[in-house]
Design a protein around this motif. Sequence first.
Motif, PDB file in Angstrom:
ATOM      1  N   UNK A  71       0.854  -1.184   0.000  1.00  0.00           N
ATOM      2  CA  UNK A  71       0.000   0.000   0.000  1.00  0.00           C
ATOM      3  C   UNK A  71       0.892   1.236   0.000  1.00  0.00           C
ATOM      4  N   UNK A  72       0.700   2.087  -0.999  1.00  0.00           N
ATOM      5  CA  UNK A  72       1.559   3.258  -1.189  1.00  0.00           C
ATOM      6  C   UNK A  72       0.717   4.526  -1.109  1.00  0.00           C
TER       7      UNK A  72
ATOM      8  N   UNK B 293      -6.623  -2.132  -2.192  1.00  0.00           N
ATOM      9  CA  UNK B 293      -5.405  -1.377  -1.916  1.00  0.00           C
ATOM     10  C   UNK B 293      -5.601   0.127  -1.949  1.00  0.00           C
ATOM     11  N   UNK B 294      -6.854   0.565  -2.039  1.00  0.00           N
ATOM     12  CA  UNK B 294      -7.123   2.004  -2.150  1.00  0.00           C
ATOM     13  C   UNK B 294      -7.166   2.679  -0.786  1.00  0.00           C
ATOM     14  N   UNK B 295      -6.722   3.919  -0.779  1.00  0.00           N
ATOM     15  CA  UNK B 295      -6.781   4.781   0.401  1.00  0.00           C
ATOM     16  C   UNK B 295      -8.191   5.394   0.451  1.00  0.00           C
ATOM     17  N   UNK B 296      -8.988   5.014   1.471  1.00  0.00           N
ATOM     18  CA  UNK B 296     -10.389   5.427   1.525  1.00  0.00           C
ATOM     19  C   UNK B 296     -10.597   6.742   2.269  1.00  0.00           C
ATOM     20  N   UNK B 297      -9.806   6.987   3.308  1.00  0.00           N
ATOM     21  CA  UNK B 297     -10.013   8.143   4.165  1.00  0.00           C
ATOM     22  C   UNK B 297      -8.677   8.721   4.607  1.00  0.00           C
ATOM     23  N   UNK B 298      -8.594  10.041   4.651  1.00  0.00           N
ATOM     24  CA  UNK B 298      -7.420  10.727   5.193  1.00  0.00           C
ATOM     25  C   UNK B 298      -7.867  11.663   6.310  1.00  0.00           C
ATOM     26  N   UNK B 299      -7.150  11.620   7.430  1.00  0.00           N
ATOM     27  CA  UNK B 299      -7.326  12.605   8.496  1.00  0.00           C
ATOM     28  C   UNK B 299      -5.966  13.241   8.736  1.00  0.00           C
ATOM     29  N   UNK B 300      -5.904  14.561   8.641  1.00  0.00           N
ATOM     30  CA  UNK B 300      -4.636  15.262   8.864  1.00  0.00           C
ATOM     31  C   UNK B 300      -4.702  15.995  10.196  1.00  0.00           C
ATOM     32  N   UNK B 301      -3.652  15.828  11.017  1.00  0.00           N
ATOM     33  CA  UNK B 301      -3.717  16.421  12.358  1.00  0.00           C
ATOM     34  C   UNK B 301      -2.636  17.462  12.611  1.00  0.00           C
ATOM     35  N   UNK B 302      -1.732  17.689  11.663  1.00  0.00           N
ATOM     36  CA  UNK B 302      -0.745  18.749  11.828  1.00  0.00           C
ATOM     37  C   UNK B 302       0.455  18.377  12.670  1.00  0.00           C
ATOM     38  N   UNK B 303       0.547  17.099  13.092  1.00  0.00           N
ATOM     39  CA  UNK B 303       1.676  16.636  13.889  1.00  0.00           C
ATOM     40  C   UNK B 303       2.165  15.294  13.353  1.00  0.00           C
ATOM     41  N   UNK B 304       3.484  15.070  13.453  1.00  0.00           N
ATOM     42  CA  UNK B 304       4.014  13.738  13.151  1.00  0.00           C
ATOM     43  C   UNK B 304       3.443  12.753  14.167  1.00  0.00           C
ATOM     44  N   UNK B 305       2.957  11.602  13.694  1.00  0.00           N
ATOM     45  CA  UNK B 305       2.253  10.654  14.551  1.00  0.00           C
ATOM     46  C   UNK B 305       3.127   9.447  14.867  1.00  0.00           C
ATOM     47  N   UNK B 306       3.056   8.992  16.120  1.00  0.00           N
ATOM     48  CA  UNK B 306       3.821   7.832  16.575  1.00  0.00           C
ATOM     49  C   UNK B 306       2.978   6.594  16.810  1.00  0.00           C
ATOM     50  N   UNK B 307       1.688   6.785  17.131  1.00  0.00           N
ATOM     51  CA  UNK B 307       0.877   5.646  17.569  1.00  0.00           C
ATOM     52  C   UNK B 307      -0.576   5.845  17.159  1.00  0.00           C
TER      53      UNK B 307
ATOM     54  N   UNK C  69     -11.545  -6.205   6.433  1.00  0.00           N
ATOM     55  CA  UNK C  69     -11.508  -5.461   5.163  1.00  0.00           C
ATOM     56  C   UNK C  69     -10.656  -4.199   5.211  1.00  0.00           C
ATOM     57  N   UNK C  70     -10.326  -3.706   6.424  1.00  0.00           N
ATOM     58  CA  UNK C  70      -9.715  -2.372   6.500  1.00  0.00           C
ATOM     59  C   UNK C  70      -8.472  -2.352   7.390  1.00  0.00           C
ATOM     60  N   UNK C  71      -7.493  -1.593   6.958  1.00  0.00           N
ATOM     61  CA  UNK C  71      -6.284  -1.310   7.732  1.00  0.00           C
ATOM     62  C   UNK C  71      -6.220   0.191   7.973  1.00  0.00           C
ATOM     63  N   UNK C  72      -5.791   0.590   9.173  1.00  0.00           N
ATOM     64  CA  UNK C  72      -5.570   2.000   9.485  1.00  0.00           C
ATOM     65  C   UNK C  72      -4.077   2.216   9.710  1.00  0.00           C
ATOM     66  N   UNK C  73      -3.577   3.367   9.274  1.00  0.00           N
ATOM     67  CA  UNK C  73      -2.152   3.662   9.444  1.00  0.00           C
ATOM     68  C   UNK C  73      -1.966   5.105   9.900  1.00  0.00           C
TER      69      UNK C  73
ATOM     70  N   UNK D 182       1.909  13.355   9.130  1.00  0.00           N
ATOM     71  CA  UNK D 182       0.799  14.023   9.830  1.00  0.00           C
ATOM     72  C   UNK D 182      -0.564  13.428   9.500  1.00  0.00           C
ATOM     73  N   UNK D 183      -0.614  12.299   8.796  1.00  0.00           N
ATOM     74  CA  UNK D 183      -1.913  11.766   8.367  1.00  0.00           C
ATOM     75  C   UNK D 183      -2.230  10.415   8.985  1.00  0.00           C
ATOM     76  N   UNK D 184      -3.543  10.182   9.144  1.00  0.00           N
ATOM     77  CA  UNK D 184      -4.092   8.869   9.468  1.00  0.00           C
ATOM     78  C   UNK D 184      -4.876   8.424   8.242  1.00  0.00           C
ATOM     79  N   UNK D 185      -4.632   7.210   7.782  1.00  0.00           N
ATOM     80  CA  UNK D 185      -5.297   6.741   6.565  1.00  0.00           C
ATOM     81  C   UNK D 185      -6.011   5.416   6.818  1.00  0.00           C
ATOM     82  N   UNK D 186      -7.130   5.256   6.114  1.00  0.00           N
ATOM     83  CA  UNK D 186      -7.874   4.003   6.132  1.00  0.00           C
ATOM     84  C   UNK D 186      -7.755   3.380   4.745  1.00  0.00           C
ATOM     85  N   UNK D 187      -7.389   2.080   4.716  1.00  0.00           N
ATOM     86  CA  UNK D 187      -7.116   1.393   3.460  1.00  0.00           C
ATOM     87  C   UNK D 187      -8.089   0.242   3.251  1.00  0.00           C
TER      88      UNK D 187
END
Length: 436
Positions: free
Chosen positions: A270-271, A305-319, A286-290, A295-300
Amino acid sequence: MSMGDESGEGSSRRLQVRFVTKLDAPFKVPAAAIAIPADLARFGLSSLVNALLQSNNADFEPEPFDFLIDGEFVRMSLEQFLLAKGISAERILEIEYIRAVAPRKEEDPSLHDDWVSAVDGSSSRFFLTGCYDGLGRVWKGAGICTHILDGHSDALTSVCIINPEGMETVTVATASKDRTLRLWKLNIEEPVNHPMRVRAYKILRGHKSSVQTVAAQTSGEMVCSASWDCTINLWQTNDFPAEDDLVSKKRKVGGQVEESLVEGEAFTTLVGHTQCVSSVVWPQREFIYSASWDHSIRKWDVETGKNLTDIFCGKALNCLDIGGEASALIAAGGSDPVLRIWDPRKPGTSAPVFQFASHTSWVSACKWHDSSLFHLLSASYDGKVMLWDLRTAWPLSVIESHTDKVLSADWWKSDSVISGGADSKLCISSEIPIVR
């Protein structure tokens, strides 16, 4: 009935209250309304409930309690709470009390040889740790290490129990800075007198940089991993060569011939992320979250293999973790002291529905409780693990077992928290009552 101020919090005008609880005996107080000082806060209320319980049972051991009015935690005096919420002080006020969500016991730390970078407590029978010494370890409890997972050539970054409640043989996965993942089979019920060294049955190669995180599909048939190479790879976990797997090989390591191992290749990549992918979870087939340093959270979508959702939070994410109501809430933390929670079911999901800001450094781990809609934990480089309830903005408990950064944390057996840190300790805080 009128009760004096047993907490020493001063006296003021009085309120008519009735204490109620869902707890069983011996935690129930009489149902009659009583008059109490309006300036009582959490500590004073807890002292009062303990006095009422001890008046009925002299052997009752004092217990810390928390208090809710109309489903919301009281974190100020009753007088201030009623004023802030616009609740009339003329009626009989119903106050629910619960056992405070805080550890009653701290186990002796289990020392490692280096940073404890990863933990997984998803099995009730054991838990798993990953360490910067390149070894994974299986534990039955504090100080009781039963298996050592030996094979990686660099620090472990993530560990994952693939079938937590497997009858005898349990499968686990480890991810490492050596750019590989390894799969292991363990007989957890086999009695051992000292830690048994285990070799992996399969090596997964394909990432071009350090592998940062690994998560298993709920069925256990596949795992996904993410890396500093910005990609997410999907792998089969079977222990026989699949069509895409390389033939078993013998490798020379330090002049010694290593056992033959199946080498697996990713069947999907997944790219989309543009920086390190720091965390993945696979809560539904059916779904993976990353989550990523971009700065993004994505639902795949796993199938397409498609990216279904993007959430941007303005910070580098660790967990990242998924849980809460309907297992739909997204919790994430990163390069500031704030634990953020989103509800993707609501419009405008780019804005968090909750933000918890009691840490003083980066958030390194977050995890929802497996059987509560409200509870989750967070860990931070400030050396603390905090327990949260969505019904209050303040932490229910602050665990300060570590003397350095906390790198990893998880729930274990529903009533314990395990955590690993840069102090090379694995800490267990236990006997935490969670009201489901």
